[in-house]
Each structure stands twice: as C-alpha cells, then as structure tokens.
Design a protein around this motif. Structure first.
Motif, PDB file in Angstrom:
ATOM      1  N   ARG A  56      17.158   8.539  17.594  1.00 10.36           N
ATOM      2  CA  ARG A  56      16.559   7.241  17.314  1.00 10.36           C
ATOM      3  C   ARG A  56      15.163   7.137  17.937  1.00 10.36           C
ATOM      4  O   ARG A  56      14.838   7.843  18.882  1.00 10.36           O
ATOM      5  CB  ARG A  56      17.450   6.117  17.862  1.00 10.36           C
ATOM      6  N   LYS A  61      11.049   0.307  17.123  1.00 16.75           N
ATOM      7  CA  LYS A  61      11.995  -0.643  16.529  1.00 16.75           C
ATOM      8  C   LYS A  61      11.512  -2.066  16.809  1.00 16.75           C
ATOM      9  O   LYS A  61      11.168  -2.400  17.943  1.00 16.75           O
ATOM     10  CB  LYS A  61      13.373  -0.408  17.158  1.00 16.75           C
ATOM     11  N   SER A 157      15.050   2.663   3.230  1.00 15.07           N
ATOM     12  CA  SER A 157      14.658   3.810   4.056  1.00 15.07           C
ATOM     13  C   SER A 157      13.764   4.757   3.256  1.00 15.07           C
ATOM     14  O   SER A 157      14.190   5.317   2.254  1.00 15.07           O
ATOM     15  CB  SER A 157      15.901   4.552   4.545  1.00 15.07           C
ATOM     16  N   THR A 174       6.135   5.861  12.634  1.00 12.04           N
ATOM     17  CA  THR A 174       7.538   5.481  12.435  1.00 12.04           C
ATOM     18  C   THR A 174       7.741   3.987  12.668  1.00 12.04           C
ATOM     19  O   THR A 174       7.123   3.408  13.559  1.00 12.04           O
ATOM     20  CB  THR A 174       8.430   6.287  13.390  1.00 12.04           C
ATOM     21  N   ILE A 176      11.060   0.882  12.389  1.00 13.70           N
ATOM     22  CA  ILE A 176      12.364   0.326  12.016  1.00 13.70           C
ATOM     23  C   ILE A 176      12.227  -1.165  12.262  1.00 13.70           C
ATOM     24  O   ILE A 176      12.157  -1.616  13.408  1.00 13.70           O
ATOM     25  CB  ILE A 176      13.516   0.910  12.861  1.00 13.70           C
ATOM     26  N   ILE A 187      12.726   0.859   7.029  1.00 15.16           N
ATOM     27  CA  ILE A 187      12.640   2.079   7.846  1.00 15.16           C
ATOM     28  C   ILE A 187      11.663   3.036   7.177  1.00 15.16           C
ATOM     29  O   ILE A 187      11.752   3.301   5.971  1.00 15.16           O
ATOM     30  CB  ILE A 187      14.016   2.761   7.982  1.00 15.16           C
ATOM     31  N   THR A 190      10.690   8.346   9.560  1.00 13.20           N
ATOM     32  CA  THR A 190      11.705   9.135  10.261  1.00 13.20           C
ATOM     33  C   THR A 190      12.811   9.526   9.297  1.00 13.20           C
ATOM     34  O   THR A 190      13.249   8.712   8.479  1.00 13.20           O
ATOM     35  CB  THR A 190      12.304   8.385  11.463  1.00 13.20           C
ATOM     36  N   GLU A 195      19.346   5.937  12.161  1.00 16.79           N
ATOM     37  CA  GLU A 195      18.626   4.659  12.190  1.00 16.79           C
ATOM     38  C   GLU A 195      19.265   3.640  11.240  1.00 16.79           C
ATOM     39  O   GLU A 195      19.291   2.439  11.528  1.00 16.79           O
ATOM     40  CB  GLU A 195      17.148   4.845  11.818  1.00 16.79           C
ATOM     41  N   SER A 199      20.873   0.222  12.666  1.00 18.06           N
ATOM     42  CA  SER A 199      20.194  -1.016  12.280  1.00 18.06           C
ATOM     43  C   SER A 199      21.197  -2.043  11.753  1.00 18.06           C
ATOM     44  O   SER A 199      21.082  -3.240  12.051  1.00 18.06           O
ATOM     45  CB  SER A 199      19.100  -0.741  11.239  1.00 18.06           C
TER      46      SER A 199
END
Length: 529
Positions: A56, A61, A157, A174, A176, A187, A190, A195, A199
């Motif tokens: 991760r 994030k 994603s 990256t 998230i 996302i 990555t 992830e 999430s």
C-alpha cells in the motif's frame, strides 16, 4: 463538478463499447493470459506482478474534504484532506484515460455478508487481473441479485494513469482518493491490488458505525456449539495461524462487522500472505491457490510454472487472493452470532507481558486503542533492537472516524453480550528477544483453546503489579511457571526494569487519547508506579 456530473461521466464510460461487464472467472483468466498481464501457474492460479509498488501507499491516500463528512473525519497523517477541485480534475482525467483503452472491466458485487447491512459496490478496472482479484475478494452476486444490483459505491482503478504532482495537486504519481459525498474511490499510479480491498474496508469503517455496527480488522471463527471467537492482531502475532482451527469453521480472515444480529464477514475472499507458504504448515491456504486464484508478486519457475513461496526477490509481501469457498472449513454464508470470546494477540519482544491475561472492559478498550506488538531487529533497516509498535484498533490505516468511536462501540458490545476478552502474548518469555525464547505454539494453542471453551472464566488469577492484568494461575496443558512472566526471568531486577520501560511506552502512546478517554487510561492502562 457536482455528483450529477460525475455520475454522467461514469455513465458515459460504462456505456462504451470497450466495457466488459461481469465476466466470469474463466473469461477473465483468458483475458489476463491473452493480454500478457500474467501467467498461469502449475495449480491453475494466475500470477501477476505489481511493479515498483508491492504494498500500500499510505502517504498517497486522501479523503476529499466535503461539507457532509469533513466534521466527522479524524484528519491527520492517516486521513489526509484533499480538495474537491483536485478530486474532480483527476476524476475527469482518469475517465478520459479509461475511455481511450481498448478494454475496461467492471465487477459488481457486495461488501458485507449480512444482507441487511451489505453495500452494493462496483469495481472498474483497467487490468483484467485486477478485475479477477475483485471477483475473488468481494462477495459475488447471484444472477437474480445482479439483475437488480444498484451500486452505492464505485472504485475506479487506473494503474497506468500517473498523476503529475505539480499539476494535479498530489504528492506523487500515485493516488488513492475517497469521496464519501460522491461515493467513489479513485485509484491511479499503482498496480498493487490490495489498494482496492483496503479502500472498501475504509469505506465500511465510515459507513457501518452510522448504523450501530462495529467494523473490525480481525479474523473470526465459530465452534461446533455455535460459539463465536474474534482474533485481533498485527502482522507476526499469529492471527492467521491461531484462527485457522480444524475444529472451528472460519467466518473470515480479515474484515468483519458486529451488528445487533452478530458477526458478519465484509469480504467474499481471502488475501493471504504467502511468503514461506507450505502445504505442511498452512494446508488450507496452500490448497486454495488453484484455478481462479491470483498470486501477487510470487516468483514462478519459468518452465514448470511452480510457485516458489520461499523466494522474496520481488517482495516479502507476496500475496494470494482466493474465494472463501476455496477453503473447506467455512461458514456459508459468512455470518454467525455474537462473540463469546475476543482474543487480542501481541508478540511482545520485551518478554514482559503475560502469555495470557483476562481483560476488564476498560482494559479491553485500552488495549484495543493501543494495538500493541513489537517490531523485531532485522525486519527493517535501522531496527537493531525490539521496538514497540502501536496501531490503533489493530488497523489505524483504515479508520476514517476518531478511534475512540470504535473503542466505545466495542465497550458497549462487550457489556451488552458479556463477551470475554483476553490478551495473548505469542512473543518472548524468560527474557527479551535475544535472551529469552519464543512462546511455544503448543502452549499458546492450549491457552486459546482454554479461553474459547470457557475454562478460564472462574479460574484463580494473580494481578500483574505493573500492567494491572489478571493472570490465570492454571491453564490445562501449560506449565504453571510459564504463566507469570516475573517468574520466568532469572534476573528479577532486569524483568522489572524492562516491564516498566514497556509500560511507559504504552502511556506515551496513549497520550493522544488522554483528553478524550481519561477513564480508559486510568482503569485500563498500566498501574502508576
């Protein structure tokens, strides 16, 4: 851009001719192989690699700062705010990126095995193997459920889309990003499939408490008499080993909710670490890695296509994703009654915590908020002696709300259902790491079994003078002298010094809760010297 605009953009994407909706596992496996996203292993699993991100990316994030949620979020290093403008700009770019792809994959299913509390979700993927991963990890709908499925949260994603921090307002390529108002997770940058799983867990950690449900980062199983046990513990504490009991059926291995009806699994699969995996040590996991399963960053021999689970050249964090149904000894559907027994696992390398102790409600809340274990020398660069590690509620990276909210819910549920709570130390005895020895697994299993069978409810106990823990003086199958750490050290002064050192670390860590949970600290923490 508002929520209507976002739903319109998503509708346009999902209406495209490049979209593959709800492909079956064989179809997805074919796509993975044809697109050379992965290879087939000797057991029929798909193996894929995630490039430079093999875990991760917590520093990348974010949660969108929105009017409806900003006063609820516990903002900080874990829950970093990001503006609606940054989110919306990235959202548009990611949608346009996916529209230009020759193929996009969509999975629709659920998070939450209890039909009363499940969340309908959809996962939109750039990679076929990511969609296969989603098929393994989340709960798959029946044809009837799919016909009326209305997604309430969407994960998008796009690993090949990389942000430009100077333009896009991120820290790196990256990101998230969770938007609770727009019910979307975005996302990019990555390829690490975990992830997506985590999430949705973060989303459930936000949504479930609103309905009086405690979300938990733990494994759960049920005995032949219907008795339910929860196992909390950070990596290396033995959570997977101790919850995989041939005499008990697995509810789930990682994420659960505790509602007014009992415990339910949030997921439909397992995401197991598989470094040094063997058939002898963990036959259930080993045998579950077959057709449809996904191996992540596992080295596979080019000719035989056999997985080499001992090879860590790609990462220590090798993983296997598979459906729960790949394990024989499970509860189906993945729900059961209220927990009779709750086990907090710790691997104390200081060698001073009892191998098992009974916790009061306040002590349970204190140790839940602490989430303690030890990081050992040699596991990370710069770690030359054991270090105390604390992860709030045994899952701090996934908690959008203030931690005390979850601890208070735990305390209420312990009271309401008279659940018994135990702290089990699978770490060192007779001295700290390097001097003492690791607690025998056979002893730990005997202690856990005694706790699960109610044999420790009325047993005679002694109070630990430093931590205030109630230590059972007799446990079937365990020598009495093993149970009290102060008696296992040959140097009593050294024991006391080390115990006081760890107690001070607990107190220092708990200072962040002192203003909001003073009673828990006073009644549940180490005794004042």
């Amino acid at each position: 851009m508002n929520s209507v605009d976002i739903s319109n953009e998503l509708h346009q994407l999902l209406s495209g001719s490049n979209v593959n909706l709800q492909l079956s596992v064989p179809q997805l496996v074919e796509k993975v192989l044809n697109r050379q996203e992965g290879v087939l292993t000797s057991t029929g699993a798909v193996k894929a690699e995630t490039g430079k991100y093999t875990g991760r990316s917590p520093k990348d994030k974010y949660i969108v700062e929105e009017a409806s949620s900003k006063n609820k979020i516990d903002w900080g290093a874990v829950n970093q705010p990001i503006s609606e403008e940054v989110f919306c700009n990235l959202y548009t770019k990611v949608i346009q990126h996916l529209q230009q792809k020759d193929e996009v994959y969509v999975f629709r299913g659920f998070a939450g095995a209890d039909e009363k509390h499940r969340l309908p979700i959809q996962i939109v993927n750039e990679y076929a193997w990511h969609n296969l991963f989603a098929h393994q990890l989340f709960i798959r709908p029946t044809e009837e459920e799919l016909s009326v499925h209305n997604p309430e949260f969407t994960v998008i994603s796009a690993p090949d889309f990389k942000a430009d921090p100077l333009i896009d307002g991120t820290k790196s390529e990256t990101f998230i990003i969770v938007s609770f108002e727009r019910r979307t997770v975005l996302i990019g940058g990555t390829e690490y499939a975990g992830e997506m799983k985590k999430s949705i867990f973060s989303v459930m950690n936000y949504l479930l408490p609103e309905n009086g449900i405690l979300p938990m980062h733990c494994s759960a199983n049920v005995g032949r008499e219907g008795d339910v046990a929860l196992f909390f513990g950070l990596s290396g504490t033995g959570k997977t080993t101790l919850s995989a009991d041939p005499n008990r059926k697995l509810i789930g291995d990682d994420e659960h909710g505790w509602s007014s009806n009992g415990v339910f699994n949030i997921e439909g699969g397992c995401y197991a670490k598989c470094i040094n995996l063997s058939r002898e040590k963990e036959p259930q996991i080993f045998n579950a890695i077959r057709f449809g399963a996904v191996l992540e960053n596992v080295v596979v021999h080019e000719h035989t296509r056999e997985a080499d689970y001992d090879d860590n050249s790609l990462t220590e964090n090798t993983r296997a994703a598979y459906q729960l149904q790949a394990i024989d000894n499970i509860v189906n559907p993945s729900l059961a009654g209220h927990p009779n027994t709750i086990i907090f696992l710790t691997a104390d390398a200081f060698g001073v915590l009892p191998p098992i102790s009974k916790l009061s409600k306040e002590q349970a809340m204190f140790h839940f908020l602490s989430g303690y274990t030890s990081k050992l020398a040699g596991t990370e660069r710069g770690v030359t002696s054991p270090e105390a590690t604390f992860s709030t509620c045994f899952g701090s990276p996934f908690l959008p709300l203030p931690a005390t909210r979850y601890a208070e819910m735990l305390g209420q549920k312990i009271d309401e259902h008279n659940s018994k709570v135990y702290l089990v130390n699978t770490g060192w005895t007779g001295g700290e790491y390097g001097t003492g020895t690791r607690m025998k697994l056979a002893y730990t299993r005997a202690m856990v079994q005694a706790a699960l069978e109610g044999e420790l409810t009325n047993v005679e106990t002694a109070k630990d003078s430093i931590f205030g823990l109630e230590i059972p003086l007799h446990v079937p199958g365990v020598p009495d002298e093993v149970l009290q750490p102060s008696k296992t050290w040959t140097d009593k002064a050294a024991y006391e010094a080390k115990a006081i050192e760890l107690a001070e670390k607990f107190r220092a860590n708990f200072k962040k809760f002192s203003n909001v949970a003073p009673d828990i600290e006073e009644l549940g923490g180490p005794q004042h010297n």
